[in-house]
Design an enzyme around this catalytic site. Structure first.
Site, short mmCIF file in Angstrom:
data_model
loop_
_atom_site.label_atom_id
_atom_site.label_comp_id
_atom_site.label_asym_id
_atom_site.label_seq_id
_atom_site.Cartn_x
_atom_site.Cartn_y
_atom_site.Cartn_z
N ASP A 6 0.86 -1.17 0.00
CA ASP A 6 0.00 0.00 0.00
C ASP A 6 0.90 1.22 0.00
O ASP A 6 1.46 1.59 1.04
CB ASP A 6 -0.91 -0.02 1.23
CG ASP A 6 -1.73 1.25 1.39
OD1 ASP A 6 -2.00 1.91 0.36
OD2 ASP A 6 -2.09 1.59 2.54
N GLY A 8 1.36 4.85 0.12
CA GLY A 8 0.64 6.06 0.49
C GLY A 8 1.53 7.28 0.39
O GLY A 8 2.73 7.18 0.12
N SER A 10 2.46 9.23 2.84
CA SER A 10 3.39 9.32 3.97
C SER A 10 4.17 8.03 4.20
O SER A 10 5.34 8.06 4.56
CB SER A 10 2.63 9.67 5.26
OG SER A 10 2.00 10.92 5.16
N ILE A 12 4.76 3.63 3.10
CA ILE A 12 4.50 2.44 2.31
C ILE A 12 4.33 1.30 3.31
O ILE A 12 5.19 1.05 4.16
CB ILE A 12 5.62 2.14 1.28
CG1 ILE A 12 5.33 0.82 0.55
CG2 ILE A 12 7.00 2.12 1.93
CD1 ILE A 12 6.24 0.55 -0.63
N HIS A 13 3.19 0.65 3.24
CA HIS A 13 2.85 -0.45 4.14
C HIS A 13 2.96 -1.74 3.34
O HIS A 13 2.25 -1.92 2.35
CB HIS A 13 1.43 -0.24 4.67
CG HIS A 13 1.04 -1.17 5.77
ND1 HIS A 13 -0.23 -1.22 6.30
CD2 HIS A 13 1.76 -2.10 6.47
CE1 HIS A 13 -0.28 -2.12 7.25
NE2 HIS A 13 0.91 -2.68 7.38
N ALA A 108 -6.87 4.22 -5.00
CA ALA A 108 -6.81 2.76 -4.95
C ALA A 108 -6.92 2.24 -3.52
O ALA A 108 -7.47 1.16 -3.27
CB ALA A 108 -5.51 2.27 -5.59
N ASP A 109 -6.39 3.00 -2.56
CA ASP A 109 -6.46 2.57 -1.16
C ASP A 109 -7.90 2.55 -0.66
O ASP A 109 -8.30 1.65 0.10
CB ASP A 109 -5.60 3.47 -0.28
CG ASP A 109 -5.91 4.96 -0.43
OD1 ASP A 109 -6.61 5.36 -1.39
OD2 ASP A 109 -5.43 5.75 0.41
N ARG A 110 -8.70 3.50 -1.12
CA ARG A 110 -10.11 3.54 -0.70
C ARG A 110 -10.88 2.36 -1.31
O ARG A 110 -11.75 1.77 -0.65
CB ARG A 110 -10.74 4.88 -1.11
CG ARG A 110 -10.06 6.07 -0.46
CD ARG A 110 -10.57 7.40 -0.99
NE ARG A 110 -11.87 7.76 -0.42
CZ ARG A 110 -12.50 8.89 -0.70
NH1 ARG A 110 -11.96 9.75 -1.56
NH2 ARG A 110 -13.67 9.16 -0.14
N ASP A 130 -10.67 6.02 7.15
CA ASP A 130 -9.23 5.77 7.06
C ASP A 130 -8.49 6.99 7.57
O ASP A 130 -8.55 8.07 6.97
CB ASP A 130 -8.86 5.48 5.60
CG ASP A 130 -7.40 5.04 5.44
OD1 ASP A 130 -6.62 5.18 6.41
OD2 ASP A 130 -7.04 4.57 4.35
#
Length: 258
Positions: A6, A8, A10, A12-13, A108-110, A130
């Site tokens: 993921d 983002g 801030s 990266i997960h 894409a995260d949503r 989120d």
């Protein structure tokens, strides 16, 4: 094993799944990830090795990214250093009904968080909050109709903006304050940051439910979801909601041969 990422604004997960179980999770600041494909590839392999992941067992990769300028390098890194064609989640790779919104504008995260929430709660109207760089609200019906919601600056972003815009204010650690009426500048900032965001969360949820017209099951995710765990806002907190959504989308699209 499946590698999911993921990306983002801030952080990266990174997660590694063995079947439906997450066996490793890694989180880095996005700013610490270099932008060339070779640098990214070396970084990913090193990060996974440091977390005892057997690189030879990784046979798939799914990615959610809201940082478009890094997508090419990230995809190329996965191809070159893992010999895998990565899957990028998007509006075109989901069976969510997005006809009510400007689908191409939805991150894409949503999309990933909605996919995961629906899988966990298939017969419920859902509100997903989120709390990341931005705090987003997404409403999705039990019929898989995505209704979108709202976006506001996240907790950390609000703090950064405050400190950048007011020369006499300095940053503070983000924690729940013991009091609302602070006794010094630091506690003043913490109070305003926490209770201001809390008030916004409650009001946006209230208005969203009121406009929707029916009760919703509320799921929180993101790095700052735990900050508000003691408040009566969420039905549950799911820290790995997006990673699990990427996995589900990857598997569904693999079945379709995408």
């Amino acid at each position: 094993m499946l590698l999911v990422m993921d990306m983002g604004n801030s952080h990266i997960h990174i997660g590694v799944f063995d079947g439906d179980r997450i066996v490793s999770q890694i989180r880095y600041a996005t700013s610490s990830v270099d932008s060339t494909s070779d640098q990214m590839g070396v970084f990913l392999r090193q990060a996974l090795r440091e977390n005892s992941v057997d690189l030879g067992k990784i046979d798939g990769c799914g990615i959610s990214s809201v940082v478009p300028h890094l997508n090419y390098s990230l995809g190329s890194a996965v191809i070159k250093y893992f010999n895998i064609k990565p899957f990028f989640i998007s509006m075109d790779t989901t069976d969510l009904d997005m006809s009510a919104v400007e689908a191409h504008q939805v991150g894409a995260d949503r999309i990933a968080s909605c996919i995961s929430a629906i899988a966990d709660h298939p017969n419920k109207d859902l509100l997903i909050i989120d709390l990341g760089t931005a705090t987003t609200f997404d409403l999705v019906t039990k019929d898989k109709k995505y209704l979108s919601g709202s976006i506001m600056p996240g907790v950390k972003l609000s703090l950064n903006a405050l400190c950048q815009g007011a020369s006499q204010l300095s940053s503070v650690t983000i924690v729940k304050p013991e009091v609302a009426i602070g006794y010094d500048t630091k506690t003043n900032i913490r109070s305003g940051l926490y209770y201001g965001h809390l008030g916004a969360l409650k009001e946006l949820k209230r208005r969203s439910v009121e406009e929707f017209g029916s009760p919703v099951y509320t799921i929180a995710t993101g790095g700052f979801a735990g900050l508000f765990k003691e408040e009566d806002i969420f039905n549950e907190i799911s820290p790995d909601l997006i990673l699990r959504g990427i996995r589900i989308a990857f598997l569904e699209n693999n079945k379709k041969g995408v």
